[in-house]
Design an enzyme around this catalytic site. Structure first.
Site, PDB file in Angstrom:
ATOM      1  N   CYS A  27      -1.285   4.238  10.772  1.00 26.17           N
ATOM      2  CA  CYS A  27      -1.022   5.658  11.429  1.00 26.17           C
ATOM      3  C   CYS A  27      -2.365   6.037  12.431  1.00 26.17           C
ATOM      4  O   CYS A  27      -2.860   6.829  12.406  1.00 26.17           O
ATOM      5  CB  CYS A  27      -0.631   6.828  10.564  1.00 26.17           C
ATOM      6  SG  CYS A  27      -2.344   7.025   9.461  1.00 26.17           S
TER       7      CYS A  27
ATOM      8  N   PRO B  85       1.248   7.713  -0.595  1.00 31.44           N
ATOM      9  CA  PRO B  85       1.968   8.412  -1.554  1.00 31.44           C
ATOM     10  C   PRO B  85       3.561   8.179  -1.741  1.00 31.44           C
ATOM     11  O   PRO B  85       4.117   8.876  -2.441  1.00 31.44           O
ATOM     12  CB  PRO B  85       2.001   9.997  -1.192  1.00 31.44           C
ATOM     13  CG  PRO B  85       1.941   9.702   0.162  1.00 31.44           C
ATOM     14  CD  PRO B  85       0.977   8.356   0.629  1.00 31.44           C
TER      15      PRO B  85
ATOM     16  N   CYS C 213       0.875  -1.041   0.016  1.00 38.00           N
ATOM     17  CA  CYS C 213      -0.040   0.035   0.303  1.00 38.00           C
ATOM     18  C   CYS C 213       0.914   1.212  -0.172  1.00 38.00           C
ATOM     19  O   CYS C 213       0.915   2.019   0.916  1.00 38.00           O
ATOM     20  CB  CYS C 213      -0.992   0.125   1.347  1.00 38.00           C
ATOM     21  SG  CYS C 213      -2.051  -1.354   1.604  1.00 38.00           S
TER      22      CYS C 213
ATOM     23  N   ASP D 270      -4.714  -4.990  -5.877  1.00 37.24           N
ATOM     24  CA  ASP D 270      -5.615  -4.799  -4.540  1.00 37.24           C
ATOM     25  C   ASP D 270      -5.000  -5.901  -3.393  1.00 37.24           C
ATOM     26  O   ASP D 270      -4.731  -7.009  -3.894  1.00 37.24           O
ATOM     27  CB  ASP D 270      -6.855  -5.673  -4.845  1.00 37.24           C
ATOM     28  CG  ASP D 270      -7.842  -5.535  -3.723  1.00 37.24           C
ATOM     29  OD1 ASP D 270      -7.431  -5.336  -2.471  1.00 37.24           O
ATOM     30  OD2 ASP D 270      -9.183  -5.375  -3.874  1.00 37.24           O
TER      31      ASP D 270
ATOM     32  N   GLY E  69       6.324   7.804   0.749  1.00 40.17           N
ATOM     33  CA  GLY E  69       7.428   8.084   1.611  1.00 40.17           C
ATOM     34  C   GLY E  69       8.322   6.939   2.227  1.00 40.17           C
ATOM     35  O   GLY E  69       9.683   6.937   2.100  1.00 40.17           O
ATOM     36  N   LYS E  70       7.692   5.690   2.487  1.00 42.43           N
ATOM     37  CA  LYS E  70       8.201   4.813   3.061  1.00 42.43           C
ATOM     38  C   LYS E  70       8.921   3.943   1.919  1.00 42.43           C
ATOM     39  O   LYS E  70      10.030   3.379   2.016  1.00 42.43           O
ATOM     40  CB  LYS E  70       7.186   3.815   3.896  1.00 42.43           C
ATOM     41  CG  LYS E  70       6.647   4.406   4.877  1.00 42.43           C
ATOM     42  CD  LYS E  70       5.733   3.240   5.855  1.00 42.43           C
ATOM     43  CE  LYS E  70       4.812   4.068   6.638  1.00 42.43           C
ATOM     44  NZ  LYS E  70       3.693   5.083   6.096  1.00 42.43           N
TER      45      LYS E  70
END
Length: 426
Positions: free
Chosen positions: A377, A260, A257, A308, A262-263
């Site tokens: 989060c 956007p 997933c 998915d 970052g990880k």
């Protein structure tokens, strides 16, 4: 600042009335209205302040309004919220300006018949000394003081204890710090600190390697260092989560997933841009953010693919490391996205089922001895420990590596976050 106030007012209408995302709504409106730098700053402070303090503001209005707050027209309600916010929390705004502009806004929003009513409510509040008398009930008092729904406070008190719940409320009431992730493929932490200092942007190291905390930076995406790919913006807790995956150069890594991104970017950098990292997301349009970020940072080991995460795809093969940063209620980041706090808790009841499906499908890609990180989060044990524990009960051959980690939002630290490290043992 009339244009700034009207921009904020129209933004509130979209967020409260249509469920718009605060950051997207505000940026679009400010850009369309061509606000100056000073106007943008005022508009941003007013808009986010009202979104964040809605419960507090409505409590005040409920004490001075002849009509129940929920019975007021949306336009009048938002006009009053903005004015009360300025009176309570923006001392640089003259009281007369806050009241007079609110009266003007009734005409601009086509509710001029309410002008006298708006003026009367605000004048009564001023005559009473702008008192913010809290409710007698302890839970209701916390709700008004911190502008967090009682149901969410109760959840935190049950889950983490009264003291930790208050610490969470305090953390959510402070401005979110800005953290950067240094791109070690192009620069060093010391070099970037020096470069930022030359532009009067203070930056300091944190206990997390290559993570910098900035103060007074403004929009860092406009900096040359950003365009050159010397860093990306990423919260400290998110960087700690990525580090827990313990990737190494040459690994085959899956981020199920990723948007956007970052990880994914941090992992690719930790891999020294070797091996391969497959970044997936359910929404193809969001993967464009990952693709653009990777290109800017020079990360060629990263590939993107829509998919998915709940559905296992045997054709993907196996991976040494897997990151499952799943969709969640987001209660750990309400200081960045303040409208999240007003979600109906019932909307989140089905999330653990989705989260478990993503974790179960993702774990099937893991090689024996490989490592998987499950993260959210949010601050909700049902979505965090509950999902991990159910997965371990139902899925033999996997074990926890150490204890799961929950971080609480702090004034100078990262957001509320949860992650658990799992290993495939057979």
């Amino acid at each position: 600042m009339a244009d700034a106030r009207m921009t904020a007012l129209r933004g509130l209408s979209e967020v409260f009335g249509q469920g718009g995302y605060s950051n997207l709504v505000l940026e679009r409106l400010m850009r369309n209205n061509e606000l100056s730098g000073q106007e943008r700053a005022f508009c941003t402070a007013l808009f986010y302040g009202v979104v964040e303090r809605r419960i507090t503001l409505d409590w005040v209005l409920g004490r001075y309004s002849r009509q129940p707050v929920e019975k007021l027209s949306p336009a009048v309600r938002d006009i009053l919220r903005m004015a009360v916010y300025q009176l309570l929390y923006m001392p640089s705004v003259p009281e007369s300006a806050a009241v007079n502009e609110a009266v003007k806004e009734t005409r601009q929003m086509k509710v001029a018949s309410a002008a006298g009513y708006v003026n009367g409510v605000l004048r009564s509040f001023l005559r009473d000394g702008k008192k913010l008398a809290l409710p007698r009930d302890p839970l209701a008092a916390l709700s008004v003081q911190y502008s967090v729904p009682q149901a969410l406070i109760s959840l935190w008190q049950r889950s983490y204890g009264a003291a930790a719940a208050t610490a969470i409320l305090e953390g959510c009431a402070t401005p979110a710090p800005l953290f950067l992730r240094v791109n070690p493929l192009k620069t060093t932490a010391d070099a970037l600190i020096t470069q930022l200092a030359q532009q009067s942007i203070p930056a300091e190291k944190t206990p997390v390697e290559n993570a910098l905390r900035l103060t007074g930076a403004g929009d860092v995406t406009r900096l040359a260092a950003f365009r050159e790919g010397l860093f990306h913006v990423q919260d400290l807790s998110s960087q700690q989560c990525a580090a827990a995956l313990a990737v190494r150069p040459g690994h085959r890594v899956l981020d199920v997933c990723s948007a956007p991104g970052g990880k994914s970017f941090t992992l690719a950098e930790m891999m020294q841009n070797t091996g391969s990292l497959l970044a997936m997301d359910l929404y193809p349009n969001r993967l464009k953010l990952v693709e653009d970020g990777a290109a800017r940072l020079g990360l060629t080991c990263l590939q993107i693919r829509p998919g998915d995460a709940r559905i296992f795809d045997k054709s993907l093969g196996t991976f040494d490391r897997i990151l499952c940063d799943v969709v969640c209620s987001g209660y750990g980041v309400i200081r960045r996205k303040p409208e999240i706090r007003y979600k109906d808790p019932a909307e989140c009841d089905a999330l653990p089922q989705t989260q478990l499906a993503i974790l179960a499908a993702s774990a099937r890609y893991l090689t024996p001895g490989g490592r998987l990180v499950y993260s959210t989060c949010t601050l909700n044990p049902a979505e965090n420990e509950g999902v991990v524990q159910q997965f371990l009960r139902e899925t033999p051959g996997y074990a926890l590596c150490g204890q799961p980690v929950t971080t609480l939002p702090r004034q100078t630290a990262g957001d509320g976050f949860f992650y658990a490290v799992l290993e495939r043992t057979e």
